[in-house]
Design a protein around this motif. Structure first.
Motif, PDB file in Angstrom:
ATOM      1  N   ALA A   8      11.578  20.293  -1.336  1.00  0.00           N
ATOM      2  CA  ALA A   8      10.365  21.096  -1.138  1.00  0.00           C
ATOM      3  C   ALA A   8      10.341  22.316  -2.038  1.00  0.00           C
ATOM      4  O   ALA A   8       9.305  22.681  -2.595  1.00  0.00           O
ATOM      5  N   ALA A  52     -15.904  43.980 -30.913  1.00  0.00           N
ATOM      6  CA  ALA A  52     -16.221  43.105 -29.777  1.00  0.00           C
ATOM      7  C   ALA A  52     -17.518  43.561 -29.113  1.00  0.00           C
ATOM      8  O   ALA A  52     -18.330  42.737 -28.678  1.00  0.00           O
ATOM      9  N   SER A 110       0.834  -1.199   0.000  1.00  0.00           N
ATOM     10  CA  SER A 110       0.000   0.000   0.000  1.00  0.00           C
ATOM     11  C   SER A 110       0.869   1.248   0.000  1.00  0.00           C
ATOM     12  O   SER A 110       0.399   2.317  -0.351  1.00  0.00           O
ATOM     13  N   HIS A 111       2.075   1.115   0.346  1.00  0.00           N
ATOM     14  CA  HIS A 111       2.991   2.239   0.347  1.00  0.00           C
ATOM     15  C   HIS A 111       4.306   1.807  -0.252  1.00  0.00           C
ATOM     16  O   HIS A 111       4.636   0.640  -0.259  1.00  0.00           O
ATOM     17  N   ARG A 112       4.998   2.718  -0.834  1.00  0.00           N
ATOM     18  CA  ARG A 112       6.361   2.395  -1.244  1.00  0.00           C
ATOM     19  C   ARG A 112       7.243   3.584  -0.929  1.00  0.00           C
ATOM     20  O   ARG A 112       6.771   4.730  -0.858  1.00  0.00           O
ATOM     21  N   GLU A 113       8.463   3.260  -0.818  1.00  0.00           N
ATOM     22  CA  GLU A 113       9.422   4.297  -0.457  1.00  0.00           C
ATOM     23  C   GLU A 113       9.982   4.919  -1.721  1.00  0.00           C
ATOM     24  O   GLU A 113      10.456   4.242  -2.603  1.00  0.00           O
ATOM     25  N   VAL A 114       9.852   6.183  -1.898  1.00  0.00           N
ATOM     26  CA  VAL A 114      10.455   6.873  -3.055  1.00  0.00           C
ATOM     27  C   VAL A 114      11.197   8.084  -2.527  1.00  0.00           C
ATOM     28  O   VAL A 114      10.911   8.583  -1.434  1.00  0.00           O
ATOM     29  N   SER A 115      12.099   8.521  -3.390  1.00  0.00           N
ATOM     30  CA  SER A 115      12.804   9.732  -2.995  1.00  0.00           C
ATOM     31  C   SER A 115      11.908  10.921  -3.274  1.00  0.00           C
ATOM     32  O   SER A 115      11.276  11.008  -4.327  1.00  0.00           O
ATOM     33  N   SER A 116      11.758  11.822  -2.402  1.00  0.00           N
ATOM     34  CA  SER A 116      10.876  12.983  -2.561  1.00  0.00           C
ATOM     35  C   SER A 116      11.666  14.161  -3.105  1.00  0.00           C
ATOM     36  O   SER A 116      12.808  14.377  -2.697  1.00  0.00           O
ATOM     37  N   LEU A 124      -3.736  32.143 -18.510  1.00  0.00           N
ATOM     38  CA  LEU A 124      -4.919  31.721 -19.275  1.00  0.00           C
ATOM     39  C   LEU A 124      -6.176  32.427 -18.763  1.00  0.00           C
ATOM     40  O   LEU A 124      -7.075  32.742 -19.536  1.00  0.00           O
ATOM     41  N   LEU A 169      -9.580  35.286 -20.350  1.00  0.00           N
ATOM     42  CA  LEU A 169     -10.955  34.848 -20.087  1.00  0.00           C
ATOM     43  C   LEU A 169     -11.681  35.846 -19.198  1.00  0.00           C
ATOM     44  O   LEU A 169     -12.838  36.201 -19.432  1.00  0.00           O
ATOM     45  N   LEU A 217      -1.886  29.117 -15.363  1.00  0.00           N
ATOM     46  CA  LEU A 217      -3.337  29.242 -15.179  1.00  0.00           C
ATOM     47  C   LEU A 217      -3.751  30.707 -15.118  1.00  0.00           C
ATOM     48  O   LEU A 217      -4.768  31.107 -15.679  1.00  0.00           O
ATOM     49  N   VAL A 250     -12.488  38.937 -21.195  1.00  0.00           N
ATOM     50  CA  VAL A 250     -13.660  38.745 -22.061  1.00  0.00           C
ATOM     51  C   VAL A 250     -14.939  38.761 -21.224  1.00  0.00           C
ATOM     52  O   VAL A 250     -15.922  39.411 -21.575  1.00  0.00           O
TER      53      VAL A 250
END
Lengths: 211, 246
Positions: B20, B236, B11-17, B37, B41, B34, B44
């Motif tokens: 931050a 417009a 359910s969990h695995r260890e990965v390098s994070s 973009l 919008l 965003l 308008v």
């Protein structure tokens, strides 16, 4: 190295999906709204872009049968009013329009060019057909009773009047408005080209309008 | 069907994070995109809601006509290209309760002299629905009552069939004339721009002069700003139907 346990990737939440959908919808709506602004505006024609379409009419045509406006289908339609014995303005304008049609290339398939005679007493459909053949194959000629022709011309803002021409073989000339009106596929007036605009200029504006 | 496994899935695995500050940088980049973009919008949306530029609708093409003034001289719509034109329609037989717009036209004649239309000429045209079949002296006497300056205000008429085509079919005013020459009609005043496009119709009652003056100003502003970036803004405004209200 610092390590920490993380969760397995999980499907995006409904909230994220909704947000993504809203963003995509907003982008599409913005793109749709901005699209006309991104088009090059007509440089030589007057923008009409009116809400009211031209009212339906039916006139005899060079196609060999009466033709109504609605039968012109969903083409952009370019209307020009003149007459076959017109000494100068009409042949020049028709030549410019035919040149514009050639310059449009494949885009010309979206366009139908229509010549309406303001001299229905002399311009029979046969005479119109012979005359328009000088200006290429893309033309439809229309002729109708004087009262109907006047009514159709008036809708396009076109006026005309007979002028006696003494010593002329044509007996009389006709003073007429020399404007070209482009209708969109819903038959709403879209552009008006004043007299004197060249074939290249007409082609440029037609290309921008029909894109 | 159930599937069993001797090795339960972790359910969990260890990965390098990632550091931050990298995660934060990623988020900031996405946020920036965003925001970029969202700006158009938002612009308008705000334009459509706030309507910073107002225009008059392009209703339709005004009809072409070949009528005559009260001296019998040809008066054609072609003469009016390039001018702002205010039309009204009336009859010499128009007395109360008939609403005669000529009094309003007379007031407009005085006010347009001082109105800033950016150099665009304004012409007033009163169409007499009586037609050329009526007594020309009666028509001239009616026009004389209003002290029209011929440079600014023209009275025109035409044979009945031509009037019916232009006024009824073109301007959309239904009217009837009795054999005795009495004409019945509803008040209509129309504003047409220099390109021959119908821009405003003041129907059923006499127009408020303030609205007419405002509408002349709106067209003048649109003409003044018709090129370049401002031209796009005005297009417009048409696109988003930023129409002046009444």
């Amino acid at each position: 190295m610092r390590t920490r346990p993380i969760d397995m990737p999980t499907p995006p939440s409904r909230k994220k999906l909704l947000l993504g959908g809203l963003l995509l919808g907003g982008l599409l709506a913005g793109g749709w709204a901005a699209w006309p602004w991104l088009q090059p505006a007509p440089q030589h024609a007057v923008v009409l872009n009116t809400r009211q379409p031209i009212a339906e009419f039916k006139l005899d045509s060079t196609l060999g049968h009466p033709l109504s406006l609605s039968q012109l289908g969903e083409h952009y339609t370019l209307f020009y009013f003149g007459y076959t014995t017109c000494p100068d303005i009409c042949p020049t304008t028709l030549a410019d329009l035919s040149q514009a049609q050639k310059l449009l290339g494949e885009q010309a398939q979206k366009l139908q060019m229509v010549f309406v005679t303001v001299d229905p007493e002399r311009d029979t459909v046969e005479r119109l057909r012979d005359y328009l053949a000088y200006f290429g194959p893309g033309w439809i000629g229309l002729a109708g009773p004087p009262a109907v022709t006047a009514n159709v011309a008036s809708q396009f803002g076109v006026v005309y009047q007979k002028q006696p021409a003494r010593g002329s073989a044509t007996e009389y000339l006709i003073d007429h408005s020399s404007v070209i009106v482009l209708l969109d596929p819903q038959h709403r007036p879209l552009l008006l080209f004043p007299y004197g605009v060249s074939g290249e200029q007409i082609a440029d504006d037609l290309a921008a309008a029909m894109r | 069907m159930s599937v069993s496994s001797s090795q339960p899935a972790p359910s969990h695995r260890e990965v390098s994070s990632p550091p931050a500050h990298e995660t934060w940088g990623h988020r900031r980049l996405i946020g920036l995109w965003l925001a970029l973009l969202a700006i158009p919008l938002l612009a308008v949306g705000l334009f459509a809601v706030l309507q910073p530029v107002q225009v008059l609708p392009r209703i339709g093409l005004a009809p072409g006509f070949l009528w005559s003034d009260l001296n019998g001289q040809t008066f054609s719509s072609e003469l009016l290209r390039g001018k702002l034109v205010i039309y009204n329609f009336t009859s010499v037989t128009c007395t109360a309760p008939c609403l005669d717009g000529s009094a309003t036209m007379q007031q407009l004649q005085d006010r347009i002299a001082t109105l800033d239309t950016g150099g665009l000429p304004v012409t007033l045209v009163t169409v007499l629905l009586d037609g050329t079949e009526s007594d020309p002296a009666l028509l001239r006497a009616y026009a004389a009552r209003w002290k029209a300056d011929p440079e600014r205000w023209q009275f025109v008429t035409a044979p009945a069939d031509s009037l019916k085509q232009g006024v009824g079919g073109g301007f959309g005013l239904y009217y009837t004339a009795t054999a005795a020459g009495e004409v019945t009609f509803a008040p209509l005043t129309v504003l047409v721009d220099g390109n021959g496009i119908l821009r405003a119709q003041y129907k059923r009652t006499l127009p408020d002069l303030a609205f007419v003056e405002r509408d002349l100003g709106l067209i003048a502003a649109e003409v003044r700003n018709s090129s370049g970036a401002s031209g796009l803004v005005y297009e417009a405004a048409h696109l988003f139907a930023c129409y002046a209200s009444y």
